[in-house]
Design a protein around this motif. Structure first.
Motif, PDB file in Angstrom:
ATOM      1  N   ARG A  90       0.833  -1.220   0.000  1.00 25.72           N
ATOM      2  CA  ARG A  90       0.000   0.000   0.000  1.00 25.72           C
ATOM      3  C   ARG A  90       0.863   1.264   0.000  1.00 25.72           C
ATOM      4  O   ARG A  90       0.537   2.242  -0.662  1.00 25.72           O
ATOM      5  N   TYR A  91       1.969   1.247   0.730  1.00 27.81           N
ATOM      6  CA  TYR A  91       2.735   2.485   0.924  1.00 27.81           C
ATOM      7  C   TYR A  91       4.089   2.519   0.219  1.00 27.81           C
ATOM      8  O   TYR A  91       4.746   3.566   0.207  1.00 27.81           O
ATOM      9  N   TYR A  92       4.499   1.373  -0.311  1.00 24.69           N
ATOM     10  CA  TYR A  92       5.790   1.334  -1.013  1.00 24.69           C
ATOM     11  C   TYR A  92       5.533   0.927  -2.459  1.00 24.69           C
ATOM     12  O   TYR A  92       4.478   0.390  -2.794  1.00 24.69           O
ATOM     13  N   ASP A  93       6.527   1.168  -3.318  1.00 27.26           N
ATOM     14  CA  ASP A  93       6.297   0.986  -4.754  1.00 27.26           C
ATOM     15  C   ASP A  93       6.788  -0.341  -5.296  1.00 27.26           C
ATOM     16  O   ASP A  93       6.179  -0.902  -6.184  1.00 27.26           O
ATOM     17  N   HIS A  94       7.907  -0.790  -4.794  1.00 25.43           N
ATOM     18  CA  HIS A  94       8.459  -2.044  -5.316  1.00 25.43           C
ATOM     19  C   HIS A  94       8.693  -2.981  -4.132  1.00 25.43           C
ATOM     20  O   HIS A  94       9.601  -2.746  -3.341  1.00 25.43           O
ATOM     21  N   THR A  95       7.879  -3.990  -4.018  1.00 27.14           N
ATOM     22  CA  THR A  95       7.997  -4.902  -2.869  1.00 27.14           C
ATOM     23  C   THR A  95       8.278  -6.315  -3.354  1.00 27.14           C
ATOM     24  O   THR A  95       7.595  -6.819  -4.247  1.00 27.14           O
ATOM     25  N   VAL A  96       9.305  -6.926  -2.779  1.00 29.70           N
ATOM     26  CA  VAL A  96       9.601  -8.328  -3.095  1.00 29.70           C
ATOM     27  C   VAL A  96       9.741  -9.100  -1.792  1.00 29.70           C
ATOM     28  O   VAL A  96      10.071  -8.531  -0.748  1.00 29.70           O
ATOM     29  N   GLY A  97       9.479 -10.386  -1.857  1.00 30.48           N
ATOM     30  CA  GLY A  97       9.592 -11.217  -0.663  1.00 30.48           C
ATOM     31  C   GLY A  97      10.210 -12.559  -0.993  1.00 30.48           C
ATOM     32  O   GLY A  97      10.172 -13.001  -2.143  1.00 30.48           O
ATOM     33  N   THR A  98      10.793 -13.185   0.027  1.00 30.10           N
ATOM     34  CA  THR A  98      11.347 -14.517  -0.166  1.00 30.10           C
ATOM     35  C   THR A  98      11.266 -15.268   1.163  1.00 30.10           C
ATOM     36  O   THR A  98      10.898 -14.689   2.189  1.00 30.10           O
ATOM     37  N   ILE A  99      11.613 -16.536   1.119  1.00 32.67           N
ATOM     38  CA  ILE A  99      11.617 -17.346   2.344  1.00 32.67           C
ATOM     39  C   ILE A  99      13.029 -17.881   2.571  1.00 32.67           C
ATOM     40  O   ILE A  99      13.680 -18.326   1.624  1.00 32.67           O
ATOM     41  N   GLU A 100      13.492 -17.794   3.805  1.00 32.15           N
ATOM     42  CA  GLU A 100      14.812 -18.340   4.163  1.00 32.15           C
ATOM     43  C   GLU A 100      14.580 -19.494   5.135  1.00 32.15           C
ATOM     44  O   GLU A 100      14.140 -19.270   6.278  1.00 32.15           O
ATOM     45  N   LEU A 101      14.867 -20.691   4.655  1.00 33.66           N
ATOM     46  CA  LEU A 101      14.624 -21.878   5.479  1.00 33.66           C
ATOM     47  C   LEU A 101      15.759 -22.128   6.471  1.00 33.66           C
ATOM     48  O   LEU A 101      15.570 -22.813   7.473  1.00 33.66           O
ATOM     49  N   ARG A 102      16.931 -21.541   6.188  1.00 32.13           N
ATOM     50  CA  ARG A 102      18.085 -21.797   7.057  1.00 32.13           C
ATOM     51  C   ARG A 102      18.107 -20.838   8.250  1.00 32.13           C
ATOM     52  O   ARG A 102      19.046 -20.079   8.460  1.00 32.13           O
ATOM     53  N   ASN A 103      17.048 -20.849   8.989  1.00 30.27           N
ATOM     54  CA  ASN A 103      16.902 -20.018  10.176  1.00 30.27           C
ATOM     55  C   ASN A 103      15.983 -20.788  11.113  1.00 30.27           C
ATOM     56  O   ASN A 103      15.130 -21.529  10.653  1.00 30.27           O
ATOM     57  N   ALA A 104      16.149 -20.621  12.417  1.00 32.82           N
ATOM     58  CA  ALA A 104      15.268 -21.311  13.356  1.00 32.82           C
ATOM     59  C   ALA A 104      14.407 -20.290  14.108  1.00 32.82           C
ATOM     60  O   ALA A 104      14.936 -19.557  14.926  1.00 32.82           O
ATOM     61  N   PRO A 105      13.109 -20.216  13.789  1.00 31.03           N
ATOM     62  CA  PRO A 105      12.400 -20.911  12.709  1.00 31.03           C
ATOM     63  C   PRO A 105      12.645 -20.212  11.370  1.00 31.03           C
ATOM     64  O   PRO A 105      13.188 -19.103  11.354  1.00 31.03           O
TER      65      PRO A 105
END
Ligand code: SAM
Length: 200
Positions: A163-178
């Motif tokens: 809503r408030y930013y123009d370019h948004t990307v996301g990802t998942i990092e499995l090598r973290n607990a959790p």
């Protein structure tokens, strides 16, 4: 700082929302997505005991500033003792008061914000207000980087970022607990909103 410190404090403060500091994989993703050369004012929401802070400080320009906003009193105390870099100021405060904190530091905006606070624990209107406020404080090309545990629903933060930013990307990092969800959102210069009081 150790998993023990997190667990000890998590018992009395559920908002810590993690049992251990963010992994080196999560920290590296965040650092890869930051423009260190072009950023002078950094803010961190929920620095905990400073695992990400230290990685940012290693890469920040000598004339940059870093404002830490940590709600937990014990963690804020640990940060004050551990991080003696003159570029840093520590505020034991709530992220929802980011504007007041920034103004108290004599700053007029943010170039880069890194957030680890558990947005899904907050009411929707508070989440929205915090993200909107950060966007109002962002300079041209300002970046909001966020990490959240995977169990927090995908859209709980994404909807506000888009809503408030123009370019948004996301990802998942499995090598973290959790495992983590990681987001990068950038404000476009065309919004020209680098104003403490301006409307979006
Ligand atoms: C998941 S931990 C992240 C800690 C650390 N940055 C790391 O990467 O390991 C979330 C942190 O956000 C803090 N926090 C939670 N809600 C907050 C709020 N509303 N404002 C500021 N800090 C908050 C917690 O006390 C905790 O230190």
């Amino acid at each position: 700082m150790s998993t023990f410190t997190y667990l000890k404090n998590l018992v009395s403060d559920y908002r810590i929302a993690s049992v251990t500091p963010t992994s080196s994989f999560g920290v590296r993703w965040l650092c890869r997505n930051i423009d260190f050369e072009g950023s002078r004012t950094f803010v961190e929401f929920g620095p905990g005991t400073g695992v990400i802070t230290e990685a940012l400080l290693d890469r920040m320009r000598p004339d940059a500033r870093m404002v830490l906003i940590e709600l937990n009193r014990n963690f804020a105390e640990i940060l004050r003792k551990r991080i003696t870099d003159p570029r840093v100021s520590v505020h034991q405060a709530d992220a929802r008061n980011v504007r007041q904190v920034i103004e108290s530091e004599g700053l007029d905006g943010i170039d880069c914000l890194v957030s680890g606070i558990p947005f899904s624990y907050l009411p929707v209107d508070v989440r929205d207000r915090i993200v909107k406020e950060t966007a109002r404080l962002m300079g041209d090309g300002g970046r909001f980087l966020a990490y959240q545990t995977l169990w927090q629903q995908d859209r709980h933060l994404l909807d506000h970022l888009t809503r408030y930013y123009d370019h948004t990307v996301g990802t998942i990092e499995l090598r973290n607990a959790p495992p983590l969800r990681l987001y990068r959102a950038i404000r476009s210069s065309r919004r020209n909103n680098h104003s403490v009081n301006g409307e979006l």
